[in-house]
Design a protein around this motif. Structure first.
Motif, PDB file in Angstrom:
ATOM      1  N   THR A   1      -1.863 -14.015   7.686  1.00 21.12           N
ATOM      2  CA  THR A   1      -0.669 -15.163   7.704  1.00 21.12           C
ATOM      3  C   THR A   1      -1.257 -16.193   6.710  1.00 21.12           C
ATOM      4  N   GLY A   2      -2.575 -16.495   6.786  1.00 19.21           N
ATOM      5  CA  GLY A   2      -3.180 -17.694   5.861  1.00 19.21           C
ATOM      6  C   GLY A   2      -2.892 -17.397   4.387  1.00 19.21           C
ATOM      7  N   ARG A   3      -3.216 -15.900   4.082  1.00 20.50           N
ATOM      8  CA  ARG A   3      -3.157 -15.579   2.556  1.00 20.50           C
ATOM      9  C   ARG A   3      -1.749 -15.671   2.010  1.00 20.50           C
ATOM     10  N   ALA A   4      -0.897 -15.324   2.952  1.00 16.60           N
ATOM     11  CA  ALA A   4       0.725 -15.340   2.811  1.00 16.60           C
ATOM     12  C   ALA A   4       1.173 -16.980   2.651  1.00 16.60           C
ATOM     13  N   LEU A   5       0.476 -17.799   3.299  1.00 11.74           N
ATOM     14  CA  LEU A   5       0.857 -19.202   3.271  1.00 11.74           C
ATOM     15  C   LEU A   5      -0.006 -19.915   1.861  1.00 11.74           C
TER      16      LEU A   5
ATOM     17  N   GLU B   1      10.032 -14.804  -0.131  1.00 11.13           N
ATOM     18  CA  GLU B   1       8.522 -14.175  -0.488  1.00 11.13           C
ATOM     19  C   GLU B   1       7.442 -14.495   0.637  1.00 11.13           C
ATOM     20  N   PHE B   2       7.441 -15.690   1.213  1.00 11.74           N
ATOM     21  CA  PHE B   2       6.579 -15.978   2.362  1.00 11.74           C
ATOM     22  C   PHE B   2       7.196 -15.044   3.294  1.00 11.74           C
ATOM     23  N   ALA B   3       8.770 -15.205   3.917  1.00 11.05           N
ATOM     24  CA  ALA B   3       8.968 -14.258   5.081  1.00 11.05           C
ATOM     25  C   ALA B   3       8.722 -12.952   4.841  1.00 11.05           C
ATOM     26  N   ASN B   4       8.659 -12.388   3.576  1.00  9.57           N
ATOM     27  CA  ASN B   4       8.589 -11.014   3.402  1.00  9.57           C
ATOM     28  C   ASN B   4       7.206 -10.670   3.705  1.00  9.57           C
ATOM     29  N   THR B   5       6.173 -11.518   3.329  1.00 14.14           N
ATOM     30  CA  THR B   5       4.784 -11.150   3.670  1.00 14.14           C
ATOM     31  C   THR B   5       4.569 -11.439   4.958  1.00 14.14           C
TER      32      THR B   5
ATOM     33  N   ARG C   1       6.657 -10.684   7.646  1.00 13.15           N
ATOM     34  CA  ARG C   1       7.042  -9.587   8.473  1.00 13.15           C
ATOM     35  C   ARG C   1       6.101  -8.408   8.424  1.00 13.15           C
ATOM     36  N   THR C   2       5.352  -8.167   7.355  1.00  9.20           N
ATOM     37  CA  THR C   2       4.364  -7.228   7.476  1.00  9.20           C
ATOM     38  C   THR C   2       3.214  -6.970   8.195  1.00  9.20           C
ATOM     39  N   ILE C   3       3.049  -8.265   8.881  1.00  5.10           N
ATOM     40  CA  ILE C   3       1.823  -8.482   9.762  1.00  5.10           C
ATOM     41  C   ILE C   3       1.812  -7.861  11.127  1.00  5.10           C
ATOM     42  N   ASN C   4       0.958  -6.969  11.391  1.00  2.11           N
ATOM     43  CA  ASN C   4       1.238  -6.148  12.630  1.00  2.11           C
ATOM     44  C   ASN C   4       0.412  -7.030  13.684  1.00  2.11           C
ATOM     45  N   CYS C   5       1.075  -7.753  14.192  1.00  4.73           N
ATOM     46  CA  CYS C   5       0.561  -8.572  15.503  1.00  4.73           C
ATOM     47  C   CYS C   5       1.876  -8.573  16.520  1.00  4.73           C
ATOM     48  N   PRO C   6       1.456  -8.824  17.861  1.00  9.59           N
ATOM     49  CA  PRO C   6       2.358  -8.695  18.737  1.00  9.59           C
ATOM     50  C   PRO C   6       3.385  -9.643  18.783  1.00  9.59           C
ATOM     51  N   PHE C   7       3.169 -11.056  18.372  1.00 11.66           N
ATOM     52  CA  PHE C   7       4.181 -11.866  18.421  1.00 11.66           C
ATOM     53  C   PHE C   7       4.680 -12.094  16.960  1.00 11.66           C
ATOM     54  N   ASN C   8       5.531 -11.467  16.477  1.00 10.77           N
ATOM     55  CA  ASN C   8       5.845 -11.779  14.951  1.00 10.77           C
ATOM     56  C   ASN C   8       7.668 -11.751  14.911  1.00 10.77           C
ATOM     57  N   PRO C   9       7.986 -13.047  15.149  1.00 13.75           N
ATOM     58  CA  PRO C   9       9.695 -13.112  15.276  1.00 13.75           C
ATOM     59  C   PRO C   9      10.363 -12.845  13.780  1.00 13.75           C
ATOM     60  N   VAL C  10       9.456 -13.096  12.674  1.00 15.24           N
ATOM     61  CA  VAL C  10      10.153 -12.547  11.491  1.00 15.24           C
ATOM     62  C   VAL C  10      10.278 -11.388  11.153  1.00 15.24           C
ATOM     63  N   ARG C  11       9.152 -10.425  11.697  1.00 18.83           N
ATOM     64  CA  ARG C  11       9.447  -8.811  11.681  1.00 18.83           C
ATOM     65  C   ARG C  11      10.508  -8.703  12.543  1.00 18.83           C
ATOM     66  N   ARG C  12      10.529  -9.111  13.831  1.00 17.88           N
ATOM     67  CA  ARG C  12      11.749  -8.896  14.831  1.00 17.88           C
ATOM     68  C   ARG C  12      13.083  -9.369  14.255  1.00 17.88           C
TER      69      ARG C  12
ATOM     70  N   PHE D   1      14.068  -9.130  11.180  1.00 13.71           N
ATOM     71  CA  PHE D   1      14.501  -7.975   9.965  1.00 13.71           C
ATOM     72  C   PHE D   1      14.866  -6.843  10.871  1.00 13.71           C
ATOM     73  N   GLU D   2      14.256  -6.382  11.963  1.00 14.09           N
ATOM     74  CA  GLU D   2      14.393  -5.251  12.641  1.00 14.09           C
ATOM     75  C   GLU D   2      15.764  -5.389  13.280  1.00 14.09           C
ATOM     76  N   LEU D   3      16.237  -6.605  13.733  1.00 13.14           N
ATOM     77  CA  LEU D   3      17.567  -6.880  14.264  1.00 13.14           C
ATOM     78  C   LEU D   3      18.761  -6.720  13.212  1.00 13.14           C
ATOM     79  N   LEU D   4      18.307  -7.213  11.802  1.00 15.06           N
ATOM     80  CA  LEU D   4      19.198  -7.093  11.003  1.00 15.06           C
ATOM     81  C   LEU D   4      19.463  -5.653  10.495  1.00 15.06           C
ATOM     82  N   GLU D   5      18.320  -5.017  10.395  1.00 13.61           N
ATOM     83  CA  GLU D   5      18.295  -3.386   9.992  1.00 13.61           C
ATOM     84  C   GLU D   5      19.129  -2.738  11.200  1.00 13.61           C
ATOM     85  N   LYS D   6      19.254  -3.042  12.427  1.00 15.55           N
ATOM     86  CA  LYS D   6      19.746  -2.313  13.536  1.00 15.55           C
ATOM     87  C   LYS D   6      21.253  -2.534  13.312  1.00 15.55           C
TER      88      LYS D   6
END
Ligand SMILES: [Zn+2]
Length: 315
Positions: free
Chosen positions: A63-67, A280-284, A286-297, A299-304
């Protein structure tokens, strides 16, 4: 620690004839009033060393590196971290803040208007975000940013005024507070900072976004998730904010609408705005594998929804 024992960490100039810097963020300890245990003449350098160490800690996470990539990608505007003045001790005014400065800044409201009128999600679904890209890069936006932050101020505030340990409080650790302010700062630097008032406990859209990113950071580093702007509260909420615990999973935070019409959901709209404004920030994130990641969520909803649309069109 005696002053003559002090060795400057990497990134700190011991002579202070030029500012310290970490990934495009200037650190200036001039006027630091802490730590109280340190000789007054050394406080500026100790402050800078402490900030560099916090920034390194933040940089040690995805998260920090993305920021930091986001901050560095903000163009020629500057960002500086300076001590926050203490009104009284222990501080009565707990928070850090991030302020934009621009003597000649251009009024951003026409650009904001364009952004608000657009159907963000449809743009994303069509894969046509060129228009967004052009609007977002709008020349003239943005500010030079100053983050005012003193490590430990908020922890003292909690202990002195709330009778609560910061360790049990979501979002209250120095690195979390600093990260939160840097998110505000990055958006000010880009000219995106625009506080739209919200009915929810997040208070306004900018707090929502800063807390959103800080929560991904908290989740990545196995800490508690913050659910409100008003206070950094533990997961166990008081009764009049009973929804808070319910919202602490990403599925509850961004629920799946039965008809896949997510735009009616405020959280979804705000995450959508964030993704649209800082892709760009959001796209990075979304790739973070942690339990609470609404940005990933998100994109998953949009994909669906895209899959359902595709199926509908092809049948
Ligand atoms: Zn904030």
């Amino acid at each position: 620690m005696a002053l003559y024992d002090w060795t400057a960490p990497q990134g700190i100039n011991p002579d202070r004839n030029q500012p310290s810097e970490f990934h495009g963020v200037l650190i200036d300890g001039t006027g630091a009033t802490r730590p109280l245990s340190t000789s007054v003449v050394a406080r500026d350098r100790v402050y800078e060393a402490r900030i560099v160490s916090l920034l390194r800690q933040i940089y040690g996470t995805q998260t920090g590196r993305a920021l930091f990539r986001e901050i560095e990608g903000c163009g020629w505007r500057t960002m500086a971290i300076r001590p926050r003045a203490e009104v009284s001790f222990p501080a009565l005014d707990p928070n850090a803040d991030s302020t934009g400065f621009s003597p000649n800044h251009i009024d951003l409201s026409p650009r904001k208007k364009v952004k608000e009128d657009r159907d963000d999600v449809r743009q994303l679904l069509n894969g046509n975000d060129d228009v967004d890209r052009i609007i977002r890069s709008g020349v003239g936006g943005g500010y030079d940013v100053e983050v005012h932050f003193t490590p430990g101020q908020f922890v003292d505030f909690l202990t002195a005024h709330k009778g609560r340990l910061a360790v049990d409080t979501a979002g209250a650790q120095p690195d979390e507070i600093l990260l939160h302010e840097l998110v505000h700062g990055a958006r000010q630097k880009r000219g995106l900072f625009n506080q739209v008032e919200l009915d929810s406990d997040f208070d306004d859209s900018e707090e929502f976004i800063a807390i959103l990113v800080a929560n991904i950071y908290a989740s990545e580093t196995h800490r508690k998730i913050r659910v409100s702007e008003k206070e950094a509260v533990p997961d166990i909420r008081t009764s009049h904010h009973g929804f808070a615990v319910y919202r602490a999973t990403e599925e509850a935070f961004l629920p799946e609408a039965a008809d896949l019409n997510f735009e009616i959901d405020e959280n979804f709209r705000l995450v959508s705005r964030f993704v649209d404004e800082q892709p760009e920030f959001a796209n990075t994130l979304r790739t973070i594998n942690c339990p609470f990641n609404p940005v990933r969520r998100y994109f998953e909803l949009l994909e669906k929804r895209r899959n359902v649309e595709t199926q509908r069109l092809s049948s």
